[in-house]
Design a protein around this motif. Sequence first.
Motif, PDB file in Angstrom:
ATOM      1  N   ASP A 181       0.820  -1.210   0.000  1.00  0.00           N
ATOM      2  CA  ASP A 181       0.000   0.000   0.000  1.00  0.00           C
ATOM      3  C   ASP A 181       0.861   1.270   0.000  1.00  0.00           C
ATOM      4  O   ASP A 181       0.453   2.298  -0.539  1.00  0.00           O
ATOM      5  N   CYS A 182       2.052   1.183   0.604  1.00  0.00           N
ATOM      6  CA  CYS A 182       2.932   2.370   0.633  1.00  0.00           C
ATOM      7  C   CYS A 182       3.255   2.859  -0.770  1.00  0.00           C
ATOM      8  O   CYS A 182       3.489   4.033  -0.981  1.00  0.00           O
ATOM      9  N   VAL A 183       3.316   1.940  -1.722  1.00  0.00           N
ATOM     10  CA  VAL A 183       3.631   2.381  -3.086  1.00  0.00           C
ATOM     11  C   VAL A 183       2.360   2.673  -3.885  1.00  0.00           C
ATOM     12  O   VAL A 183       2.343   3.580  -4.715  1.00  0.00           O
ATOM     13  N   LEU A 184       1.268   1.947  -3.584  1.00  0.00           N
ATOM     14  CA  LEU A 184       0.064   2.104  -4.413  1.00  0.00           C
ATOM     15  C   LEU A 184      -0.832   3.256  -3.972  1.00  0.00           C
ATOM     16  O   LEU A 184      -1.550   3.835  -4.791  1.00  0.00           O
ATOM     17  N   ASP A 185      -0.802   3.575  -2.682  1.00  0.00           N
ATOM     18  CA  ASP A 185      -1.706   4.626  -2.207  1.00  0.00           C
ATOM     19  C   ASP A 185      -1.228   6.018  -2.633  1.00  0.00           C
ATOM     20  O   ASP A 185      -0.044   6.238  -2.881  1.00  0.00           O
ATOM     21  N   HIS A 186      -2.193   6.906  -2.654  1.00  0.00           N
ATOM     22  CA  HIS A 186      -1.890   8.309  -2.953  1.00  0.00           C
ATOM     23  C   HIS A 186      -0.943   8.850  -1.889  1.00  0.00           C
ATOM     24  O   HIS A 186      -0.957   8.391  -0.744  1.00  0.00           O
ATOM     25  N   ARG A 187      -0.096   9.802  -2.272  1.00  0.00           N
ATOM     26  CA  ARG A 187       0.855  10.365  -1.289  1.00  0.00           C
ATOM     27  C   ARG A 187       0.142  11.050  -0.123  1.00  0.00           C
ATOM     28  O   ARG A 187       0.760  11.270   0.919  1.00  0.00           O
ATOM     29  N   GLY A 193      -5.481   5.602  -6.119  1.00  0.00           N
ATOM     30  CA  GLY A 193      -5.334   6.934  -6.707  1.00  0.00           C
ATOM     31  C   GLY A 193      -4.036   7.143  -7.474  1.00  0.00           C
ATOM     32  O   GLY A 193      -3.602   8.275  -7.663  1.00  0.00           O
ATOM     33  N   SER A 194      -3.404   6.023  -7.912  1.00  0.00           N
ATOM     34  CA  SER A 194      -2.156   6.161  -8.671  1.00  0.00           C
ATOM     35  C   SER A 194      -2.365   5.742 -10.116  1.00  0.00           C
ATOM     36  O   SER A 194      -3.283   4.994 -10.420  1.00  0.00           O
ATOM     37  N   GLU A 195      -1.487   6.220 -10.976  1.00  0.00           N
ATOM     38  CA  GLU A 195      -1.510   5.781 -12.371  1.00  0.00           C
ATOM     39  C   GLU A 195      -0.088   5.570 -12.849  1.00  0.00           C
ATOM     40  O   GLU A 195       0.872   6.088 -12.261  1.00  0.00           O
ATOM     41  N   VAL A 196       0.025   4.807 -13.949  1.00  0.00           N
ATOM     42  CA  VAL A 196       1.334   4.581 -14.551  1.00  0.00           C
ATOM     43  C   VAL A 196       1.643   5.758 -15.456  1.00  0.00           C
ATOM     44  O   VAL A 196       0.803   6.163 -16.261  1.00  0.00           O
ATOM     45  N   ILE A 197       2.828   6.336 -15.306  1.00  0.00           N
ATOM     46  CA  ILE A 197       3.208   7.467 -16.146  1.00  0.00           C
ATOM     47  C   ILE A 197       4.117   6.965 -17.269  1.00  0.00           C
ATOM     48  O   ILE A 197       5.004   6.138 -17.039  1.00  0.00           O
ATOM     49  N   GLY A 198       3.851   7.458 -18.484  1.00  0.00           N
ATOM     50  CA  GLY A 198       4.675   7.076 -19.629  1.00  0.00           C
ATOM     51  C   GLY A 198       4.470   5.618 -19.979  1.00  0.00           C
ATOM     52  O   GLY A 198       3.479   5.009 -19.603  1.00  0.00           O
TER      53      GLY A 198
END
Length: 456
Positions: A181-187, A193-198
């Motif tokens: 969750d530390c990586v997937l959750d919003h800051r 609430g995250s998306e892959v960029i590029g």
Amino acid sequence: MMRREIDISGLVDVENGVVSRELFVNSDVFDQEMENVFTRGWLLVGHESLIPKPNDYFVSRMGTESVILTRNKQGEILVLLNSCTHRGMKVCRYDQGNSAVFTCPYHGWSFSTDRERVSQPGALVGVPRSEEGYGGKLDREAWGLERCPHVVNYKGTVWANWDSAAMPFEDYLGDMRMFLDCVLDHRDGSAGGSEVIGGVQKWRVRSNWKLSAENFVGDLYHEVSHQSANLAEIGPSGGKGRRDEQRPRHAIGFPGLGHGVLGFLPHYEEPEYTASYRNDPEVEAYYREVYEARVRNLGDRMRVGMTVGTIFPNMSFHANQPRTLLLAHPISATEMEMWRYYLVDANAPAKVKDMLRHYYLRYSGPAGITESDDMENWTYATAASGGAIARRRAYNYQLGLGKERQVPGLPGAVQSGSYSEANQRIFYRRWEQFMQAEDWADLMPEPQSAAAAHGG
Ligand code: FES
Ligand code: FE
């Protein structure tokens, strides 16, 4: 199904901290891993933001096999084996796109995901010369694409498992979930609430896939490899700054599950804010704002923090340096294909996303300042481990042996200080179980307190 069995007994001895080099160079061991580990473990196949619209698809991998991750017209997320049932040709040779039908380029069979046309997504819908060749009698449902029976969307990440008897994904994660969750959750601390960029960065490394998995499961000991990056002191926004969190990290592992992180012990309030973007006031303002929202959102609830970790078998993730998901896809005993997905808060301002894009490229991936150090270690280690004499000597995993103790607040986890190979021992113990298990019934974790008592 043909299940090849080779005898792996004696290759892994976690009680004494030794693991045979055969795990890293032997192609029979590799073949058995593909059968026993990669058809049974939960594997990350992508992120929902890669397939936002109906009929979007993204071609991914599970073990050595190509799979199509797609969202059908009805919105269902599916994982289909990218291999034609006629003669095995890839039915999709693009990296991503949009289509409800996959038409094989070889003889032209086509397969549909649309439930208005087929009851089973992936079913065969088009067969050239069907009347003349098969008398119209070809059983189209039976000759559909192989479909993965278990697909789970966890906070935007899509996971799949080929084994219908596999334990549910959230049980497979156990308390490791809090670290994921530390990586997937919003800051700001809100869920998801995250998306892959590029795009997804993909590159090949001449190394066994487990050298990547075990590095990120909790190897702080290799910090000497990154001395040059530390000396260069390039902070996230390009100015001076350290590359890592400075709070002490601990190797925290999950006996019986095989996962582990370099993380912080559970705590009840947010550590103080550190300004890291001083040369960019807009980015700095965003991070200060989400920090304050995070303090409010999490209140005095227990939380964990981490820098890197691995979920068994081959998915690693970084929470903040940078924030990425990493797959070490097996190619052969001595080669892997690494895929990095970079995450951002989906609603972050464009300026923040742009700063992160630059930081991610500078720091990670094949041309990043740290990944190149690691790749060099893994390729030379693999090359120097395959010789007749080299293979007589096991690798040493005795760092911190016997120092494992329970993590307060996380009954299923053990920690043994910052410099320890406890997590690698936990990882290889789980690997050995997967390699030897007849079926999933043999893979259900032991009660966690008992497992913790003997450190895996
Ligand atoms: Fe696909 Fe023949 S291999 S139609
Ligand atoms: Fe490293």
